[in-house]
Design a protein around this motif. Structure first.
Motif, short mmCIF file in Angstrom:
data_model
loop_
_atom_site.label_atom_id
_atom_site.label_comp_id
_atom_site.label_asym_id
_atom_site.label_seq_id
_atom_site.Cartn_x
_atom_site.Cartn_y
_atom_site.Cartn_z
N LYS A 123 0.83 -1.21 0.00
CA LYS A 123 0.00 0.00 0.00
C LYS A 123 0.87 1.25 0.00
CE LYS A 123 -4.21 -1.76 2.21
NZ LYS A 123 -5.09 -1.66 3.40
N ALA A 124 1.91 1.21 0.84
CA ALA A 124 2.81 2.38 0.90
C ALA A 124 3.53 2.58 -0.44
CB ALA A 124 3.81 2.19 2.02
N THR A 125 3.93 1.46 -1.07
CA THR A 125 4.62 1.55 -2.36
C THR A 125 3.69 2.12 -3.43
OG1 THR A 125 6.03 -0.33 -1.81
CG2 THR A 125 5.79 0.22 -4.15
N ALA A 126 2.45 1.64 -3.45
CA ALA A 126 1.47 2.15 -4.43
C ALA A 126 1.23 3.64 -4.22
CB ALA A 126 0.17 1.37 -4.30
N GLN A 127 1.11 4.05 -2.98
CA GLN A 127 0.88 5.46 -2.69
C GLN A 127 2.10 6.30 -3.09
OE1 GLN A 127 -0.13 6.22 1.37
NE2 GLN A 127 -0.65 8.36 1.03
N SER A 128 3.27 5.73 -2.87
CA SER A 128 4.50 6.45 -3.21
C SER A 128 4.62 6.65 -4.72
CB SER A 128 5.70 5.67 -2.70
OG SER A 128 6.91 6.27 -3.10
N TYR A 129 4.32 5.61 -5.50
CA TYR A 129 4.40 5.75 -6.96
C TYR A 129 3.36 6.74 -7.48
CZ TYR A 129 7.92 2.16 -7.79
OH TYR A 129 9.10 1.44 -7.84
N GLU A 130 2.20 6.74 -6.86
CA GLU A 130 1.17 7.71 -7.27
C GLU A 130 1.65 9.13 -6.99
OE1 GLU A 130 -3.61 8.61 -6.66
OE2 GLU A 130 -2.58 7.14 -5.40
N GLN A 131 2.27 9.37 -5.87
CA GLN A 131 2.79 10.69 -5.53
C GLN A 131 3.91 11.10 -6.48
OE1 GLN A 131 0.14 11.77 -3.32
NE2 GLN A 131 1.93 13.01 -2.86
N ARG B 146 6.07 9.89 -19.84
CA ARG B 146 6.64 8.54 -19.87
C ARG B 146 6.95 8.05 -18.44
NH1 ARG B 146 11.37 5.94 -19.74
NH2 ARG B 146 12.55 7.87 -19.38
N LEU B 147 7.62 8.91 -17.70
CA LEU B 147 8.00 8.51 -16.33
C LEU B 147 6.77 8.36 -15.44
CD1 LEU B 147 11.17 10.74 -15.82
CD2 LEU B 147 11.07 8.27 -16.26
N ALA B 148 5.80 9.26 -15.62
CA ALA B 148 4.59 9.17 -14.82
C ALA B 148 3.83 7.89 -15.12
CB ALA B 148 3.70 10.39 -15.07
N THR B 149 3.84 7.52 -16.43
CA THR B 149 3.18 6.27 -16.82
C THR B 149 3.85 5.07 -16.17
OG1 THR B 149 2.51 7.23 -18.95
CG2 THR B 149 2.53 4.82 -18.77
N GLU B 150 5.18 5.05 -16.18
CA GLU B 150 5.93 3.97 -15.52
C GLU B 150 5.61 3.92 -14.02
OE1 GLU B 150 7.77 1.58 -16.68
OE2 GLU B 150 7.59 2.22 -18.76
N ALA B 151 5.53 5.11 -13.40
CA ALA B 151 5.23 5.16 -11.97
C ALA B 151 3.84 4.61 -11.69
CB ALA B 151 5.34 6.61 -11.48
N GLU C 128 0.17 0.19 -9.95
CA GLU C 128 -0.82 -0.86 -10.18
C GLU C 128 -0.27 -2.22 -9.72
OE1 GLU C 128 -3.93 -0.65 -11.04
OE2 GLU C 128 -3.76 1.54 -11.12
N GLU C 129 1.01 -2.46 -10.00
CA GLU C 129 1.62 -3.71 -9.56
C GLU C 129 1.61 -3.82 -8.03
OE1 GLU C 129 5.47 -3.61 -11.24
OE2 GLU C 129 4.82 -4.14 -13.28
N ALA C 130 1.94 -2.72 -7.39
CA ALA C 130 1.94 -2.70 -5.92
C ALA C 130 0.53 -2.87 -5.37
CB ALA C 130 2.56 -1.40 -5.40
N THR C 131 -0.45 -2.26 -6.09
CA THR C 131 -1.84 -2.38 -5.65
C THR C 131 -2.31 -3.83 -5.77
OG1 THR C 131 -2.32 -0.11 -6.33
CG2 THR C 131 -4.19 -1.60 -6.06
N GLU C 132 -1.94 -4.50 -6.90
CA GLU C 132 -2.30 -5.91 -7.06
C GLU C 132 -1.64 -6.77 -5.99
OE1 GLU C 132 -1.24 -6.93 -11.01
OE2 GLU C 132 -2.84 -5.73 -11.95
N SER C 133 -0.39 -6.48 -5.68
CA SER C 133 0.30 -7.22 -4.61
C SER C 133 -0.38 -6.98 -3.26
CB SER C 133 1.77 -6.78 -4.53
OG SER C 133 2.47 -7.11 -5.71
N ALA C 134 -0.85 -5.76 -3.05
CA ALA C 134 -1.55 -5.45 -1.81
C ALA C 134 -2.85 -6.23 -1.72
CB ALA C 134 -1.82 -3.94 -1.74
#
Length: 235
Positions: free
Chosen positions: A65-73, A94-99, A104-110
């Motif tokens: 959850k923290a990772t997903a929130q961090s990438y969104e920020q 491009r970078l924002a899309t990667e983030a 999404e990957e972190a959210t699925e893992s969560a």
């Protein structure tokens, strides 16, 4: 035979003659309790292991959850920099899309971690119920074992006394008493017979002295002498 089946058999030991003949209820109960305690140890170990996995899954869930929130920020910050002109818009996109992809990957893992946490919580609940049931069963069977041992001691003592009492032959006891009475009567008769023999063996002088009763004769002579003396004084 399963442990609960064995313990069920123990509960029926009093009414099951075959079990009474083949197995000692006390030893069977003691073995059943030992088996229950082994099951309890295994259940406690399993409970601890599942709780440990649940703790790790909760940590993973929080980390994802923290990772997903961090990438969104980070994606937001990249877009903000592009708006300010500090970063090329195409590069920012491009970078924002990667983030966001990483988010999404972190959210699925969560989500997977949350499912694991729920599954572990269910397992923990079941294992905890089993542990409580085993503890309750052990306590109940230990109490029943103490009662069974006490009853066994009483029954053994009673059986011993009854066995001793059953070995006493009342008819032989009465016969023995009658023989004793007969023997005592015979001894009394013998004593009386010896007394009669002793009387019959007295000498002739004994018979004469007995007939004259020398002491009475002497007492009479003394009395006559005393009377004569008193008479002479009066004259």
């Amino acid at each position: 035979m399963g442990i609960f089946s064995r313990l069920f058999t123990i509960g029926k030991a009093e009414t099951n003659a075959a079990i009474d003949k083949l197995e000692d209820p006390i030893k069977l109960t003691e073995q059943g309790i030992r088996d229950l305690k082994l099951d309890l140890d295994k259940s406690l170990q399993a409970l601890a292991e599942v709780k440990a996995m649940a703790i790790r899954s909760k940590r993973d869930l929080n980390d994802h959850k923290a990772t997903a929130q961090s990438y969104e920020q980070k994606a937001i910050m990249l877009l903000q920099r592009a708006e300010k002109g500090d970063l090329d818009p195409a590069e920012a996109d491009r970078l924002a899309t990667e983030a966001l992809t990483r988010k999404e990957e972190a959210t699925e893992s969560a989500i997977r971690s949350e499912e694991e946490v729920q599954r572990f919580e269910t397992n923990i609940s079941q294992l905890d119920a089993n542990v409580k049931k085993l503890k309750s069963s052990i306590t109940r069977y230990e109490n029943e074992l103490r009662t069974l041992k006490a009853r066994s001691r009483v029954s053994q003592a009673t059986q011993k006394i009854n066995k001793q009492m059953s070995g006493i032959d009342s008819s032989s006891t009465v016969s023995m008493l009658e023989k004793m009475k007969e023997k005592v009567a015979q001894q009394e008769a013998m004593a009386e017979a010896y007394g009669e023999i002793a009387n019959e063996s007295k000498s002739l002088d004994d018979e004469i002295d007995s007939a004259l009763d020398e002491k009475s004769f002497k007492a009479s002579s003394s009395l006559e002498a005393l009377k004569a003396k008193m008479k002479n004084k009066e004259q």
